[in-house]
Design a protein around this motif. Structure first.
Motif, PDB file in Angstrom:
ATOM      1  N   SER A   1     -19.524 -28.634  33.209  1.00 43.23           N
ATOM      2  CA  SER A   1     -18.384 -28.998  32.656  1.00 43.23           C
ATOM      3  C   SER A   1     -18.423 -30.118  31.526  1.00 43.23           C
TER       4      SER A   1
ATOM      5  N   CYS B   1     -15.011 -31.228  30.926  1.00 43.70           N
ATOM      6  CA  CYS B   1     -14.246 -31.106  32.089  1.00 43.70           C
ATOM      7  C   CYS B   1     -13.889 -29.691  32.683  1.00 43.70           C
ATOM      8  N   TYR B   2     -13.726 -28.682  31.858  1.00 39.00           N
ATOM      9  CA  TYR B   2     -13.590 -27.711  32.417  1.00 39.00           C
ATOM     10  C   TYR B   2     -15.122 -26.815  32.789  1.00 39.00           C
TER      11      TYR B   2
ATOM     12  N   HIS C   1     -13.298 -22.013  26.039  1.00 35.72           N
ATOM     13  CA  HIS C   1     -13.128 -21.822  27.661  1.00 35.72           C
ATOM     14  C   HIS C   1     -13.422 -20.399  27.828  1.00 35.72           C
TER      15      HIS C   1
ATOM     16  N   CYS D   1      -7.053 -31.767  31.316  1.00 36.28           N
ATOM     17  CA  CYS D   1      -6.809 -30.806  32.456  1.00 36.28           C
ATOM     18  C   CYS D   1      -5.452 -30.926  32.765  1.00 36.28           C
TER      19      CYS D   1
ATOM     20  N   ALA E   1      -2.882 -28.372  30.901  1.00 42.10           N
ATOM     21  CA  ALA E   1      -3.429 -26.970  30.958  1.00 42.10           C
ATOM     22  C   ALA E   1      -2.261 -26.023  31.436  1.00 42.10           C
TER      23      ALA E   1
ATOM     24  N   MET F   1      -4.492 -25.882  36.248  1.00 48.56           N
ATOM     25  CA  MET F   1      -5.800 -25.327  36.640  1.00 48.56           C
ATOM     26  C   MET F   1      -6.056 -26.251  38.051  1.00 48.56           C
TER      27      MET F   1
ATOM     28  N   CYS G   1     -10.922 -27.733  36.711  1.00 50.85           N
ATOM     29  CA  CYS G   1     -10.717 -28.608  35.684  1.00 50.85           C
ATOM     30  C   CYS G   1     -10.660 -30.053  36.146  1.00 50.85           C
ATOM     31  N   ASN G   2     -11.472 -31.044  36.039  1.00 45.94           N
ATOM     32  CA  ASN G   2     -11.249 -32.456  36.598  1.00 45.94           C
ATOM     33  C   ASN G   2     -11.856 -33.508  35.709  1.00 45.94           C
ATOM     34  N   ASN G   3     -10.770 -34.267  35.227  1.00 41.45           N
ATOM     35  CA  ASN G   3     -11.033 -35.222  34.435  1.00 41.45           C
ATOM     36  C   ASN G   3     -11.772 -36.419  34.835  1.00 41.45           C
TER      37      ASN G   3
END
Length: 585
Positions: free
Chosen positions: A50, A53-54, A180, A214, A217, A221, A226-228
Motif C-alpha cells: 500500500s 494507502c491503496y 491503481h 481514500c 474515492a 473503498m 484503502c486506509n489512510n
C-alpha cells in the motif's frame, strides 16, 4: 680475503639486489584504486503493498520497493543474481545509464539484448560501472517498471579522489507516479479497439511513499483496500542536521508524468546530470523527466525548530484535478520525523509553463574543467518526427517518421550475431520525414502509419546526430513532452528549439563549446532537441521514449553498431524465438 668471505659478500649483495627488485615490483603492482566485486542476490516477487494507502499487487526485490540501492566505486564489477519468483510473469532488468562496454548482452533489454527471465529461473547480470555518478535500474519487460521493480545505483569515485563540490551527506530519492490499475489492464486497454487510454496516475510517490485520499474515492473503498491510517503509506521523511550541506540524488522513473521537485524554503544547486558534472546553477523548482537523474546540493540553513515540506507536481499535462502533489518531509533534527510542517505545502509551477522548463534545459552546461568536447561535425544525421498515428485506420499508436516500432520475438543481438536476419525486417527505417509539407502545428491525417521492427545500422566509430522533432498529437492544439533515453551511450546535447527544426540554420547555433553529456533528454511540446553521439560501443541498443505507455505503443527505435566486434554471447540470454535451437541439450 678468503674465498669464503668473497662468496659470503656476493651472497649478501645478491640478497640486497633481490630485495630491491621485489620492492620495486611491489611498487609497480600497487593499484592506485583497487576495483572490487559487488555481489547482490535478489528475489523478485508479487506482494500486496500500500505505497499510497491503496492496496495492490506490486513487484518487490527482497520484499522491498523501491529495491536495494546498488553502491559501488568507479571500475567495480557488479554481479546481480536475479531469481524470478513472479510465478506467472517473465522479466528483465535494465541498468539505466550503465554503458555496458564489452557486455552488451547484460543491458537487460528484452527483445534487444536478451530473452526474458522465465518464472522460476535465476539470471546473473555481470558488468563494470566505468563512470562515477547517479544511475538507476528498472524492469525492461512490458510495462513492469511501473509495478515497483526499480531502484538506485550510486557509483562513487575511487578512494583518494574528490568531486568538484563539497557536501556532508549523500541521499538518493526516486520520484514515481502510481496507478491503481495493473499494468495488465493498462496494456489490454492500449491494445484494444476502441482504444482505451491509461489516464492520469492516481498518486505521486517520493521514495516509494505517497498519500491517496481514500475518503474521496468514487465509488467508496473498503478499509481493507484503502486506509489512510496504514503506517505503510506514512510520508517519506529524511532527517537532516542544521548547518550542513546535503547531496540529494533526485531521479525520476515515472510511467507518464513530467515533474517539478521543490523543498520548502530551500534553494537547490544543480551539480550533476545523468552522471556528468554540471556548471552549477540554482533553482527553486527542479524540472525532471522520466529516466533523468540529477544531483542537487541543499544547505540546511532554515529555522531548525520545525520541519519542511518536500513536494513534487505534475507538469506538461493538465493533471491538477486527477493527480495530487506528492509530499514528503525534510526533518530538521531533533524534531520528530513524523511532525508535520506548520505550513501549507507550497504549490508547484503552472503545469503549462513551457518556457520555464525549456529554459532549464538550455541552462544545463558541462562544468568548467570537466568538458568533453564533441566532434566538430557528424557523419550522419537522423531526424525523428514524433507523432501519434493510427494503423490501418483503427489502432492508435505512437510513431517515429510514421513508423510504429514493434519489439521482435528473437532479440536483435542474438539474431545479428547468429545470422538469423529473417527474424526481423531488413528494410531500413526512414531517416527523415516530409519536411517541406508536414505541418507540426495541426492534427494530421495519420491513418497510414505502418509498423516495423527494422533497425538503424550505424558504422562503428562514426559520429551520429539525432534530431527529435515534436508535433501535434491526434488532439487539436496538443503536443506532449517526450523524454528519450539512449542505451549504451552518453551523448552531447547540442541544442533545443521551438517550432520546426531548420536543417540549414539551426545547426549553426549548436553548442559545441560546453554541451552537457546525458543519456536521457526531453523534447518539448512543438519543439526539437538535437544531440550527437559516437557509435563506438559494439552491440544493439534501444533508443525510446521513457514513458511506459508510449514505448509500449511503438515510440522507439534500435541502433546496431560493430556487431562483428561483439564477443561470444552467453547462453543465458537465449531461449526465446528462434534462439531455442542454439541451446545445446
Amino acid at each position: 680475503m678468503s674465498a669464503y668471505h668473497l662468496s659470503e659478500s656476493k651472497s649478501i649483495a645478491m640478497m640486497k639486489f633481490l630485495a630491491l627488485c621485489f620492492f620495486v615490483i611491489s611498487l609497480i603492482n600497487i593499484p592506485i584504486a583497487e576495483a572490487r566485486i559487488r555481489h547482490y542476490k535478489w528475489e523478485l516477487k508479487y506482494e500486496y503493498k500500500s505505497p499510497d494507502c491503496y492496496k495492490k499487487l506490486v513487484i518487490t526485490i527482497n520484499g522491498r520497493t523501491p529495491g536495494p540501492t546498488i553502491l559501488a566505486q568507479q571500475n567495480d564489477t557488479v554481479i546481480v543474481e536475479v531469481k524470478n519468483s513472479l510465478l506467472t510473469a517473465n522479466t528483465a532488468i535494465h541498468w539505466h545509464g550503465i554503458r555496458q562496454i564489452g557486455t552488451p548482452w547484460f543491458d537487460g533489454t528484452e527483445g534487444f539484448t536478451q530473452c526474458p527471465i522465465l518464472p522460476g529461473d535465476t539470471f546473473v547480470y555481470k558488468f563494470v560501472v566505468d563512470r562515477p555518478g547517479t544511475y538507476l535500474y528498472h524492469a525492461h519487460y512490458g510495462m513492469q517498471r511501473e509495478e515497483g521493480l526499480f531502484g538506485s545505483i550510486r557509483v562513487a569515485l575511487p578512494d583518494g579522489e574528490s568531486e568538484p563540490f563539497a557536501y556532508n551527506y549523500d541521499r538518493s530519492i526516486i520520484l514515481t507516479d502510481w496507478y491503481h490499475k495493473s499494468t495488465f489492464e493498462q496494456a489490454v486497454g492500449l491494445s484494444s479497439i476502441p482504444f482505451q487510454w491509461v489516464g492520469e496516475p492516481q498518486s505521486l510517490l517520493i521514495q516509494g511513499k505517497g498519500r491517496f485520499d481514500c475518503s474521496a474515492a468514487n465509488p467508496p473503498m473498503k478499509a481493507d483496500v484503502c486506509n489512510n491510517t496504514n503506517p505503510e503509506c506514512s510520508l517519506y521523511s529524511t532527517t537532516v542536521v542544521p548547518g550542513k550541506t546535503y547531496r540529494l540524488r533526485i531521479s525520476s522513473l515515472t510511467a507518464l508524468s513530467a515533474l517539478s521537485f521543490q523543498i520548502e524554503g530551500h534553494n537547490m544547486t544543480v551539480v550533476e546530470a545523468d552522471g556528468h558534472y554540471v556548471e552549477p546553477f540554482v533553482v527553486k523548482n527542479l524540472f525532471i523527466y522520466s529516466g533523468e537523474t540529477y544531483s542537487v546540493l541543499v544547505y540546511t540553513d532554515q529555522d531548525p525548530a520545525r520541519n519542511y515540506w518536500v513536494t513534487t507536481n505534475v507538469v506538461s499535462r493538465n493533471a491538477t484535478a486527477t493527480t495530487p502533489p506528492g509530499l514528503a518531509v525534510l526533518n530538521y533534527y531533533p524534531n520528530h520525523p513524523r511532525r508535520s510542517p506548520p505550513t501549507i505545502p507550497p504549490s508547484g509551477p503552472m503545469w503549462n509553463d513551457v518556457d520555464s522548463r525549456f529554459n532549464q534545459s538550455v541552462a544545463i552546461r558541462a562544468r568548467k574543467g570537466h568538458v568533453y568536447s564533441p566532434p566538430a561535425t557528424s557523419d550522419r544525421v537522423i531526424v525523428l518526427l514524433n507523432t501519434q498515428n493510427q494503423v490501418n485506420g483503427k489502432t492508435r499508436r505512437w510513431s517515429v517518421n510514421n513508423v510504429s516500432y514493434d519489439i521482435p520475438h528473437t532479440p536483435y543481438l542474438i539474431a545479428l550475431k547468429e545470422n538469423l536476419l529473417h527474424t526481423f525486417s531488413q528494410t531500413p527505417p526512414p531517416e527523415g520525414y516530409d519536411f517541406a509539407n508536414y505541418d507540426i502545428n495541426v492534427v494530421q491525417n495519420n491513418t497510414n502509419a505502418t509498423t516495423s521492427d527494422a533497425i538503424y545500422r550505424l558504422q562503428l566509430n562514426s559520429t551520429v546526430d539525432i534530431v527529435l522533432q515534436n508535433a501535434n498529437t491526434m488532439n487539436p492544439n496538443n503536443s506532449e513532452t517526450h523524454p528519450w533515453h539512449l542505451h549504451g551511450h552518453d551523448f552531447w546535447v547540442l541544442g533545443y528549439g521551438k517550432g520546426k527544426f531548420d536543417p540549414i540554420n539551426d545547426p549553426k547555433k549548436y553548442n559545441l563549446v560546453d554541451p552537457i553529456m546525458k543519456n536521457t533528454v526531453p523534447v518539448h511540446p512543438f519543439g526539437w532537441t538535437a544531440f550527437r553521439f559516437k557509435a563506438d560501443n559494439p552491440g544493439v541498443w534501444a533508443f525510446h521514449c521513457h514513458i511506459e505507455s508510449h514505448f509500449f505503443m511503438g515510440m522507439g527505435v534500435a541502433f546496431e553498431e560493430g556487431i562483428e566486434r561483439v564477443g561470444k554471447l552467453p547462453s543465458s540470454i537465449m531461449g526465446c524465438g528462434e534462439t531455442k535451437h542454439l541451446l545445446k541439450p
